[in-house]
Design an enzyme around this catalytic site. Structure first.
Site, PDB file in Angstrom:
ATOM      1  N   SER A  53       0.687  -1.027   0.127  1.00 29.81           N
ATOM      2  CA  SER A  53       0.026  -0.068   0.112  1.00 29.81           C
ATOM      3  C   SER A  53       0.928   1.255   0.004  1.00 29.81           C
ATOM      4  O   SER A  53       1.971   1.282   0.239  1.00 29.81           O
ATOM      5  CB  SER A  53      -0.712  -0.124   1.235  1.00 29.81           C
ATOM      6  OG  SER A  53       0.023   0.326   2.377  1.00 29.81           O
ATOM      7  N   ASP A 109      -1.250  -0.941  -3.789  1.00 30.66           N
ATOM      8  CA  ASP A 109      -2.712  -0.631  -3.140  1.00 30.66           C
ATOM      9  C   ASP A 109      -2.958   0.588  -2.520  1.00 30.66           C
ATOM     10  O   ASP A 109      -2.030   1.552  -2.108  1.00 30.66           O
ATOM     11  CB  ASP A 109      -2.965  -1.716  -2.066  1.00 30.66           C
ATOM     12  CG  ASP A 109      -4.449  -1.992  -1.740  1.00 30.66           C
ATOM     13  OD1 ASP A 109      -5.225  -1.998  -2.756  1.00 30.66           O
ATOM     14  OD2 ASP A 109      -4.739  -2.101  -0.658  1.00 30.66           O
ATOM     15  N   HIS A 110      -4.237   1.101  -2.913  1.00 29.73           N
ATOM     16  CA  HIS A 110      -4.445   2.296  -2.043  1.00 29.73           C
ATOM     17  C   HIS A 110      -3.553   3.561  -2.400  1.00 29.73           C
ATOM     18  O   HIS A 110      -3.280   4.315  -1.549  1.00 29.73           O
ATOM     19  CB  HIS A 110      -4.796   2.161  -0.555  1.00 29.73           C
ATOM     20  CG  HIS A 110      -5.925   1.547  -0.126  1.00 29.73           C
ATOM     21  ND1 HIS A 110      -7.252   2.338  -0.324  1.00 29.73           N
ATOM     22  CD2 HIS A 110      -6.229   0.419   0.593  1.00 29.73           C
ATOM     23  CE1 HIS A 110      -8.210   1.138   0.169  1.00 29.73           C
ATOM     24  NE2 HIS A 110      -7.357   0.363   0.400  1.00 29.73           N
ATOM     25  N   ASP A 143      -6.967   5.218  -5.347  1.00 35.45           N
ATOM     26  CA  ASP A 143      -7.988   5.270  -4.268  1.00 35.45           C
ATOM     27  C   ASP A 143      -8.531   7.054  -4.314  1.00 35.45           C
ATOM     28  O   ASP A 143      -7.736   7.633  -3.877  1.00 35.45           O
ATOM     29  CB  ASP A 143      -7.387   4.957  -3.325  1.00 35.45           C
ATOM     30  CG  ASP A 143      -8.721   4.845  -2.046  1.00 35.45           C
ATOM     31  OD1 ASP A 143      -9.934   5.684  -2.407  1.00 35.45           O
ATOM     32  OD2 ASP A 143      -8.312   4.835  -0.762  1.00 35.45           O
ATOM     33  N   GLU A 162     -12.251   2.424  -6.299  1.00 35.50           N
ATOM     34  CA  GLU A 162     -13.210   2.156  -4.889  1.00 35.50           C
ATOM     35  C   GLU A 162     -14.600   3.346  -5.433  1.00 35.50           C
ATOM     36  O   GLU A 162     -14.216   4.219  -5.638  1.00 35.50           O
ATOM     37  CB  GLU A 162     -12.461   2.504  -3.839  1.00 35.50           C
ATOM     38  CG  GLU A 162     -13.496   2.389  -2.544  1.00 35.50           C
ATOM     39  CD  GLU A 162     -12.835   2.461  -1.183  1.00 35.50           C
ATOM     40  OE1 GLU A 162     -13.053   3.225  -0.434  1.00 35.50           O
ATOM     41  OE2 GLU A 162     -11.669   1.576  -1.082  1.00 35.50           O
ATOM     42  N   HIS A 191     -12.595  -4.983   0.598  1.00 32.79           N
ATOM     43  CA  HIS A 191     -11.603  -4.499   1.375  1.00 32.79           C
ATOM     44  C   HIS A 191     -11.880  -4.490   2.587  1.00 32.79           C
ATOM     45  O   HIS A 191     -13.121  -4.808   3.103  1.00 32.79           O
ATOM     46  CB  HIS A 191     -11.197  -2.866   1.039  1.00 32.79           C
ATOM     47  CG  HIS A 191     -10.517  -2.650  -0.208  1.00 32.79           C
ATOM     48  ND1 HIS A 191      -9.429  -1.878  -0.368  1.00 32.79           N
ATOM     49  CD2 HIS A 191     -10.762  -3.318  -1.349  1.00 32.79           C
ATOM     50  CE1 HIS A 191      -8.956  -1.722  -1.548  1.00 32.79           C
ATOM     51  NE2 HIS A 191      -9.747  -2.476  -2.224  1.00 32.79           N
ATOM     52  N   GLY A 192     -11.100  -4.557   3.554  1.00 32.12           N
ATOM     53  CA  GLY A 192     -11.417  -4.631   5.142  1.00 32.12           C
ATOM     54  C   GLY A 192     -11.747  -6.008   5.463  1.00 32.12           C
ATOM     55  O   GLY A 192     -12.668  -6.265   6.607  1.00 32.12           O
ATOM     56  N   ASN A 252      -9.344  -8.726  -0.036  1.00 26.32           N
ATOM     57  CA  ASN A 252      -8.016  -8.160   0.753  1.00 26.32           C
ATOM     58  C   ASN A 252      -8.062  -8.421   2.167  1.00 26.32           C
ATOM     59  O   ASN A 252      -8.972  -8.130   2.673  1.00 26.32           O
ATOM     60  CB  ASN A 252      -8.160  -6.635   0.397  1.00 26.32           C
ATOM     61  CG  ASN A 252      -8.146  -6.232  -1.005  1.00 26.32           C
ATOM     62  OD1 ASN A 252      -7.900  -7.007  -2.032  1.00 26.32           O
ATOM     63  ND2 ASN A 252      -7.678  -5.015  -1.392  1.00 26.32           N
ATOM     64  N   THR A 274      -4.923  -6.450   8.209  1.00 32.32           N
ATOM     65  CA  THR A 274      -4.884  -6.342   9.700  1.00 32.32           C
ATOM     66  C   THR A 274      -4.586  -7.709  10.413  1.00 32.32           C
ATOM     67  O   THR A 274      -3.819  -7.689  11.171  1.00 32.32           O
ATOM     68  CB  THR A 274      -5.976  -5.601  10.177  1.00 32.32           C
ATOM     69  OG1 THR A 274      -6.179  -4.145   9.659  1.00 32.32           O
ATOM     70  CG2 THR A 274      -5.955  -5.372  11.916  1.00 32.32           C
TER      71      THR A 274
END
Length: 282
Positions: free
Chosen positions: A50, A84-85, A106, A136, A210-211, A232, A235
């Site tokens: 990211s 990413d992002h 993003d 997104e 995501h998340g 994705n 965490t």
């Protein structure tokens, strides 16, 4: 084996009505652990780096990208490399030369019109550079730059708006807001599976969740059945890595050799990856 383009892995998963999982890389231990976990169950993976991870490494993209690419090329399973992002167009422009086959641009924090314009420009550049591009639409909770909840009114992705967005930006995949949230350390998120199905029916490109770290296994499995293609996870790897480091150091507080705690932490990442891939393959 050679790296596989992200687009190929996503297309393969879509054809099989399954999913491909992307795991976030922050350190070398993440990348090695992810590939170890994927090899243990014989499943392809996407290593994704990211913009925040690049910032952590002093804004230098190449060293981490080269390390991840090297690990990918020596893997016994198919591995892709994804950026990413990305919000910084200057970082976007480095992606192809750094060995990435895909990027997630993003602009989701912008208004719809500005998101559309910025993403369309990014997609034009990416396609000229031979890159597959994800964008997104909607708000996936947990981002540090916005306090909005994933369950607030109006933040979830509207299918009609998504159709217009994809047609006008020409992106290759769309990350959608369906109830998940970034940075969750407990797996308690409940997804809107009816909305996923409506989006899958309406949107002509693969959907991305995501998340996913905060989503229970049965919810993830149902999301794939409803139409999610790219999953994705970030965490959850950090939770297992950090918990293991704390455990090792608490048992030996005078330990100084990082291999003694980073090795078990890397193995914990591999176990977490294996567990997610096993659930998602069911």
């Amino acid at each position: 084996m050679p790296m596989v383009p992200t687009g190929d892995l996503v297309t393969r998963a879509a054809t099989r009505r399954s999913c491909v999982t992307a795991f976030n890389v922050i350190t070398l231990e993440h990348a090695v652990g992810i590939v170890m976990g994927a090899e243990s169950v014989g499943r392809p993976v996407i290593l994704q780096i990211s913009e925040n991870a690049v910032r952590y490494h002093g804004g230098r993209l190449a060293p981490l990208a080269l390390a991840a690419s090297s690990i990918a090329r020596t893997a016994a399973v198919d591995v892709a490399l994804h950026l990413d992002h990305v919000t910084d167009v200057e970082l976007l422009y480095q992606a192809a030369d750094a060995g990435f086959s895909s990027v997630m641009f993003d602009a989701g924090a912008l208004t719809y019109a500005d998101n559309l314009a910025a993403t369309a420009a990014a997609a034009d550049w990416a396609h000229e550079a031979g890159l597959w591009i994800e964008a997104e639409l909607g708000y996936v909770g947990g981002k540090p730059d916005s306090p909005a909840s994933a369950h607030a009114d109006g933040v979830r992705t509207d299918p009609a708006e998504a159709v217009d967005f994809v047609a006008r930006t020409r992106v290759d995949a769309l990350a959608v807001a369906v109830g998940s949230s970034h940075a969750m350390t407990e797996r308690t998120a409940a997804l809107d599976h009816a909305l996923i199905a409506r989006l899958r029916e309406a949107v002509p490109v693969p959907l991305v969740l995501h998340g996913s770290s905060g989503v229970p296994g049965e919810e993830l499995h149902a999301a794939v059945l409803a139409g999610m293609i790219k999953i994705n996870i970030g965490t959850a790897l950090n939770v297992s890595l950090t918990r293991t480091v704390r455990d090792v150091l608490s048992r030996d507080p005078v330990l100084t050799d990082p291999r003694k705690y980073l090795g078990p932490a890397r193995d914990a990442v591999a176990t977490t990856v294996r567990d997610f891939l096993t659930v998602l393959a069911a």
